[in-house]
Each structure stands twice: as structure tokens, then as C-alpha cells.
Design an enzyme around this catalytic site. Structure first.
Site, PDB file in Angstrom:
ATOM      1  N   HIS A  54     -32.863 -22.735  16.932  1.00 30.76           N
ATOM      2  CA  HIS A  54     -32.264 -22.966  18.221  1.00 30.76           C
ATOM      3  C   HIS A  54     -31.696 -21.746  18.763  1.00 30.76           C
ATOM      4  O   HIS A  54     -31.727 -21.762  20.009  1.00 30.76           O
ATOM      5  CB  HIS A  54     -31.225 -24.048  17.716  1.00 30.76           C
ATOM      6  CG  HIS A  54     -30.678 -24.785  18.997  1.00 30.76           C
ATOM      7  ND1 HIS A  54     -31.212 -25.739  19.695  1.00 30.76           N
ATOM      8  CD2 HIS A  54     -29.584 -24.326  19.675  1.00 30.76           C
ATOM      9  CE1 HIS A  54     -30.328 -25.911  20.770  1.00 30.76           C
ATOM     10  NE2 HIS A  54     -29.312 -25.092  20.853  1.00 30.76           N
ATOM     11  N   GLU A  76     -38.767 -25.858  16.586  1.00 27.66           N
ATOM     12  CA  GLU A  76     -37.438 -26.626  16.529  1.00 27.66           C
ATOM     13  C   GLU A  76     -37.868 -28.214  16.243  1.00 27.66           C
ATOM     14  O   GLU A  76     -37.034 -28.925  15.455  1.00 27.66           O
ATOM     15  CB  GLU A  76     -36.312 -26.074  17.391  1.00 27.66           C
ATOM     16  CG  GLU A  76     -34.920 -26.885  17.404  1.00 27.66           C
ATOM     17  CD  GLU A  76     -34.105 -26.647  18.566  1.00 27.66           C
ATOM     18  OE1 GLU A  76     -32.944 -26.900  18.602  1.00 27.66           O
ATOM     19  OE2 GLU A  76     -34.804 -26.051  19.638  1.00 27.66           O
ATOM     20  N   ASN A 380     -47.004  -3.183  -6.656  1.00 25.55           N
ATOM     21  CA  ASN A 380     -47.939  -2.275  -7.692  1.00 25.55           C
ATOM     22  C   ASN A 380     -47.650  -3.285  -8.987  1.00 25.55           C
ATOM     23  O   ASN A 380     -48.462  -3.453  -9.738  1.00 25.55           O
ATOM     24  CB  ASN A 380     -47.643  -0.845  -7.762  1.00 25.55           C
ATOM     25  CG  ASN A 380     -48.668  -0.165  -7.120  1.00 25.55           C
ATOM     26  OD1 ASN A 380     -49.582  -0.605  -6.512  1.00 25.55           O
ATOM     27  ND2 ASN A 380     -48.296   1.217  -6.950  1.00 25.55           N
TER      28      ASN A 380
END
Length: 658
Positions: A54, A76, A380
Site C-alpha cells: 500500500h 494489494e 557455493n
């Protein structure tokens, strides 16, 4: 009067504020979505995500960023619908929320760079499908019911402009923006058009929010723009007003006390403080000379007292300015839950991320750079380190692997550990790859310690990956990690045990601006080394130095360490007073190794302001900068890792020639 238009400077300032806040909102959105996925308080997480969207919707609408406004508005609606339905939060929904976050970030990057921004139609269609499914399963709510369900109360607000306000359109925009961040602006009379607002003396606003009247009134009290605020609240029948919990209230109160300042301004203040530090050294030098000549003079004593007071005040000023630049490492850590989650799903692994020491602070200049190397290491750890669930079970481990990020302070350094409980690094496999790629001969590999073998993974082009992917196997990631860490005057160390996991430890200075250093002389020239890199300083005589395989060594903590004569390696053309009988050795640590620098005499510790060297110093690759002392003398600050690497390279060259 005609339409009010923002000047370019005003508009750019508004955009800078918007982008800074928007990126923070997206970081919070990611965190809330991941917490939702973990099953933490569904209702509260959905409400928090809706509030973030919002705010982003209202702010982007004010600046005309249509794609951001449209997608955040639709997202929203999805969150509002989910809050009022019994639909379970599943993996697919989390994916949608994270894809919305990714799309909003792409839009932000596009608007910020000034490039064309095109809406993601496939994502919009996917959100629409969710909306249709949710509404069919729960019954459609009309707009008023949705607003009332989400806000808990309606306000009638009358904002009277200050008579002295000469920028009513800009003031009205600010009022609407503030209200949009705390609820839903339903109607504005007589309107928000600049020419209409310019003729109005007040705005009448219908507003929906769960906030208390006192908070809304305080938010709209804007000196120079608003003269008075009249506010009346109508609680919605059947809906309990949702008051802010203590955590949210504290966060908003804390935010109200926060001042957003450009880092460039802080840098300028820090540079001025650095100049004051140099000036303090000059005054101290002059005072020392006056005391030696006029020891009993009352004026000299008073000057000394004044200098002591200035030194204490300047020290406090320096510490406080440095604290402004210090930021919590959580700003880097918060990226990794999403990185680990996405990569684990892609690789079919189960990985839990643990983060410790998130409040540990370090300099912003380091924080801005260290994120990418850490991403390499974390990716990794998930890709190479943690095994697939089936393999872990066969090894007697739990199906879920753990990657731990840990940060702490040690002296004037920050220590960051990236830990995994995976398969670990195999020294024999690393040796085999190094030999196959022609990086080292078999004879050279046989002479390496286990730590030196593990360090081979940092060489450019080295990789143990069997298959090249977009994540690993190209052989440049770990090289970048080490180069970046060393450019920050830091060190990286590996500890690994096959079958149990690996630990990558990064040691970095807290700041690169002002350091404590040891000053010493080689011949008549003055140099400095940061205290953070020094393990020990000792006096040494000629009979303490031994020779092994043509190299000077000495005993240090039950070990034999190599000695580097800075007179030979750094100043081979220096014509000093010849070799003295007594020398000093400065022992420096590098990973798990130690080296000793031979110097002629010590000048003591001092706080130095680091100054970057001009281009004509470019050929000197073993310095990290220079500083100016109180007597006007210039001192070069040496780079210990670069000096050691240079000496090792020279030694390797001598061995090959032999």
C-alpha cells in the site's frame, strides 16, 4: 494562479527519497514473504505485506510510476482477498509474492536508470487468476467492505492550509502521501488538481485506517503548510479497531526520530574531521617544542590545557562521526534468506539458514562492497557444500543442511564466518585439479601444506566443478572473492574437514578512513603498518636470525617464520647508515601463517588519516595510502599482504632460476 510544477531539483530530491524507501520496502516484503512461508503468524504477515504494498502504491502514484503503481495495487487486492478467505498459503502463492517483489525491483531499476519499463503481463495474469479463484471460493466482497475489513475505522478529516503557504499543490501532495502510508485515502474535496488546490483554503478528506486519531493528527501537523487539523473517527460496526502493537508503535516512533542523510554529506564531514586530526597533530608538535623551550611559562601551560580539551572533544567528535557511517551487517544478511531459498529449490536440496550477530556494525564503504563476495560464498555453500537429502541420510546426517552466517567484532576488526555442514573440501581432489589444469607441478603440490592446498581454489580459472552452470564452475567466483576482500585490506581463511563441512572466515577492518598504525623507519624514511595486521613487535639481534634453504627465518610461538627485510625488498636503492646490530621485527599474520618484517627503528603508535595516493604513485603497488603527520612529514602506509605476496613471488622466481 497557474498550475504549480516542481523544479528539477525538487523532483530529483523526491525521486531519490522514493527510490531509497522503495528498495527498503522490497527488502521487508521479501522477509515477510519468507516468514509467511515458514508458517509464522499468517494473518500478521499478510497484513504487513499488504501495508508495504500500500505504501509503495501511494508513493509511486504520486511520481507517476505507472507500472509500480498498477502491480502493487493488484498485489494489494490479492493480499486483501487472502486475508478474508480460508485459502491456505502454499508454495505457489509464496512464489507469486516473490515474483511480484522481483518484478517491482525490475521496475524500480528501470525507472531509476531512465529506461523503458514494460509491465509483466504474465505475472499480472497469474495474479488475476489467484484473485478469481479466491473470490469464487469465498464470495466476492465489495470495495467498501474490503476497505472496512482492512482498516477498522473511517475518518472525516479537515486540513486547513497555513495562510503563509505558497506551495499548496506540493503541500497537498505531501499530505496525501503521508495518509497513504498509514491507510486508504478514499476521497479528497475539492480535489487534488494543482489549479483547484491553489484556490482552496482547506481539504476535506475521507480516510480509512486502523491508526488512532492522535497519531493521524500528529502526522498531518506540518509547519508552514498546515494551520489546523480537525478529525473525526467513525468505527465500523462489527469490526474491532486494530490498534498498533508495541513493536509497531516503537518502530514508527523510532522512524520519526530518524534523519535520512546522503552518505556523501557524511563523507565530507568525515574528511573535515580527518583534517582536524592532522591539525591536532600539528598543534601537539608545536606545543611539544614550546614546552621544551619554555617549560615554566604559564602561557605554555594554559595552551597545553586548551590542547588537551580540544583533543578530548575532537576524539569524541571523530567517534560520533564514525558511528554515523557504521551500519549493521543485517543490511547485507537480509539478502541471503531469499538467495538460499531459491537456490535450494532449484537444486532440490533442503537448506536452513542461520544468521548470528546481525547487529554487528561496520563502515558503510565496506558494507557496500562486501555483499557480492558473500553471495559467492553462500551460493557455493549451498551448491557445492550441502549434499542432496538422500546423500546426507546415507552419511548419517539430517536431510536438512545448515548454512550459518556469523558476524562479530574482534578488536578493531569484524570477523564474518560462512559455515556449512556439508561434504567439505577434499584436498586430494583440489591437488588433482590443480595438476590437470597445469597450475602447479606435482613436485610443487607435494610441498604444499593442507592450508596452502585449500587456498588454491582462489586462483583465477581454478574450479572443481564437473559441470559448468550459471551458479558455479566458471572458475572466477572465488578469485573475485579474494581480490575484493584484499582490496578492503582484509583477509580470508578456509578451514574444512571432509564429510563435516567448511568454514570461510573473512577478517575486515571496521573502517578504511582513520586507522591506528605503528610508525617505523627504514634508513631515514618513515613508514607505517596498521596495528590490525600486527601480531607482535620484538627486538632482534643478528644471532636470532637463522638461514634455511637460503631464506632468513626466526622462531615465533614454537614455529619458524620467514623474515622479510624491507630494506632489501622495498628500498633496494636506499642508501641508509648501513646494517645496524640491533633491529626490530614486526610480525604480521596472513591467514594461518606469520611473517616477520625487519625494520631499523620504531617511532611509536599514532592515529593516521588515510589519504589516497595520486596517479603518479601507481607503480607502488605495496601501499594502501599515505598520511600527513603533525610536523608536516608524509608517511606511506604499507600494505602487508601485498608485500608478502611480492616476496613470495620473488622467492618462487629464485627457485625456478635455480
Amino acid at each position: 494562479m497557474g498550475d504549480y510544477t516542481f523544479t528539477d531539483n525538487e523532483l530529483n530530491e523526491l525521486k531519490d527519497i522514493f527510490f531509497a524507501e522503495a528498495y527498503e520496502l522490497l527488502q521487508q516484503l521479501n522477509q515477510e514473504a519468507l516468514s509467511l512461508e515458514a508458517g509464522h503468524e499468517k494473518a500478521e504477515r499478510l497484513r504487513n505485506i499488504q501495508r508495504l504494498l500500500h505504501t509503495l502504491k501511494g508513493n509511486s502514484r504520486a511520481l507517476g510510476f505507472t507500472c509500480i503503481n498498477t502491480l502493487s495495487h493488484k498485489a494489494e487486492d490479492l493480499l486483501r482477498t487472502l486475508q478474508n478467505s480460508d485459502k491456505e498459503v502454499d508454495q505457489d502463492l509464496i512464489d507469486v509474492l516473490l515474483k511480484i517483489s522481483d518484478a517491482l525491483e525490475r521496475y524500480l531499476n528501470g525507472y531509476k536508470s531512465g529506461s523503458d519499463v514494460m509491465p509483466d503481463e504474465q505475472l499480472v495474469e497469474r495474479v488475476d487468476n489467484y484473485l478469481c479463484t479466491s473470490e469464487q471460493g469465498n464470495g466476492s466482497l465489495d470495495v467498501t467492505e474490503q476497505q472496512n475489513a482492512s482498516t477498522g475505522g473511517l475518518y472525516d478529516i479537515v486540513v486547513v492550509f497555513d495562510r503563509a503557504c505558497s506551495m499548496k499543490p506540493a503541500g497537498a501532495s505531501l499530505i496525501i502521501q503521508k495518509l497513504s502510508s498509514a491507510g486508504e485515502v478514499l476521497n479528497v474535496e475539492p480535489g487534488v488538481e494543482p489549479d483547484v488546490v491553489e484556490r482552496a483554503d482547506r481539504l476535506t478528506i475521507s480516510f480509512g485506517s486502523s491508526e488512532k486519531p492522535a497519531f493521524v493528527k500528529d502526522m498531518l501537523t506540518i509547519p508552514g503548510i498546515v494551520d489546523s487539523v480537525e478529525i473525526k473517527r467513525h468505527d465500523v460496526e462489527g469490526v474491532e479497531p486494530k490498534s498498533r502493537d508495541r513493536g509497531e508503535a516503537f518502530a514508527k516512533d523510532e522512524a520519526a526520530q530518524t534523519l535520512r542523510v546522503e552518505s556523501l554529506r557524511v563523507d565530507k564531514i568525515l574528511n573535515l574531521v580527518g583534517e582536524l586530526v592532522i591539525g591536532r597533530s600539528v598543534v601537539g608538535q608545536v606545543l611539544s617544542e614550546l614546552e621544551s623551550r619554555h617549560r615554566k611559562d604559564d602561557l605554555v601551560k594554559r595552551l597545553g590545557d586548551a590542547n588537551a580539551f580540544m583533543e578530548k572533544t575532537l576524539s569524541q567528535l571523530q567517534k560520533n562521526v564514525m558511528k554515523i557511517r557504521m551500519l549493521p551487517i543485517s543490511q547485507v544478511f537480509r539478502k541471503f534468506p531469499r538467495v538460499v531459498r531459491d537456490l535450494a529449490l532449484e537444486k532440490g536440496k533442503e537448506v536452513k539458514l542461520v544468521m548470528q550477530g546481525e547487529k554487528t556494525e561496520l563502515d558503510k564503504s565496506i558494507l557496500d562492497v562486501i555483499g557480492e563476495p558473500m553471495i559467492h560464498l553462500v551460493r557455493n555453500a549451498v551448491d557445492h557444500g550441502v549434499e542432496p537429502p538422500g546423500e546426507r541420510e546415507r552419511s548419517g546426517k539430517s536431510r536438512t543442511g545448515t548454512v550459518t552466517l556469523r558476524a562479530s567484532h574482534e578488536g578493531n576488526q569484524i570477523v564474518i564466518d560462512i559455515v556449512d555442514d556439508g561434504r567439505g573440501l577434499d584436498p586430494e581432489r583440489i591437488k588433482k585439479k590443480a595438476f590437470e589444469r597445469g597450475i602447479k607441478s606435482q613436485e610443487e603440490l607435494d610441498r604444499l601444506s593442507e592450508t596452502e592446498i585449500l587456498d588454491l581454489i582462489f586462483l583465477s580459472g581454478f574450479s572443481t566443478a564437473e559441470v559448468v552452470t550459471d551458479i558455479s564452475g566458471r572458475g572466477f567466483g572465488m578469485d573475485i572473492v579474494k581480490t575484493t576482500v584484499e582490496s578492503l585490506k582484509g583477509r580470508i581463511h578456509i578451514h574444512s574437514k571432509a564429510g563435516e563441512g567448511s568454514v570461510f572466515t573473512l577478517r575486515l577492518p571496521l573502517t578504511l578512513a582513520i586507522i591506528k598504525a605503528m610508525l617505523f623507519r627504514i634508513g631515514e624514511r618513515l613508514y607505517a603498518l596498521p596495528l590490525s595486521s600486527i601480531e607482535k613487535i620484538a627486538r632482534i639481534r643478528e644471532h636470532d636470525i637463522q638461514t634455511i634453504s637460503g631464506r632468513n627465518v626466526m622462531r615465533f610461538r614454537d614455529k619458524v617464520i620467514s623474515l622479510i627485510s624491507l630494506r632489501e625488498s622495498w628500498l633496494r636503492n636506499e642508501h641508509g647508515n648501513g646494517q645496524s646490530q640491533k633491529k626490530f621485527v614486526i610480525v604480521v599474520g596472513l591467514a594461518d601463517k606469520h611473517f616477520g618484517f625487519l625494520v631499523d627503528r620504531l617511532e611509536g603508535q599514532q592515529e593516521l588519516v588515510i589519504k589516497a595516493l595520486d596517479n603518479h604513485w601507481g607503480a607502488v603497488n605495496c601501499t594502501s595510502g599515505a598520511s600527513i603527520l603533525g610536523n608536516g612529514a608524509v608517511v606511506l602506509i604499507l600494505d602487508a599482504p601485498a608485500l608478502i605476496a611480492r616476496e613470495i613471488h620473488r622467492e618462487a622466481g629464485r627457485v625456478q632460476q635455480a
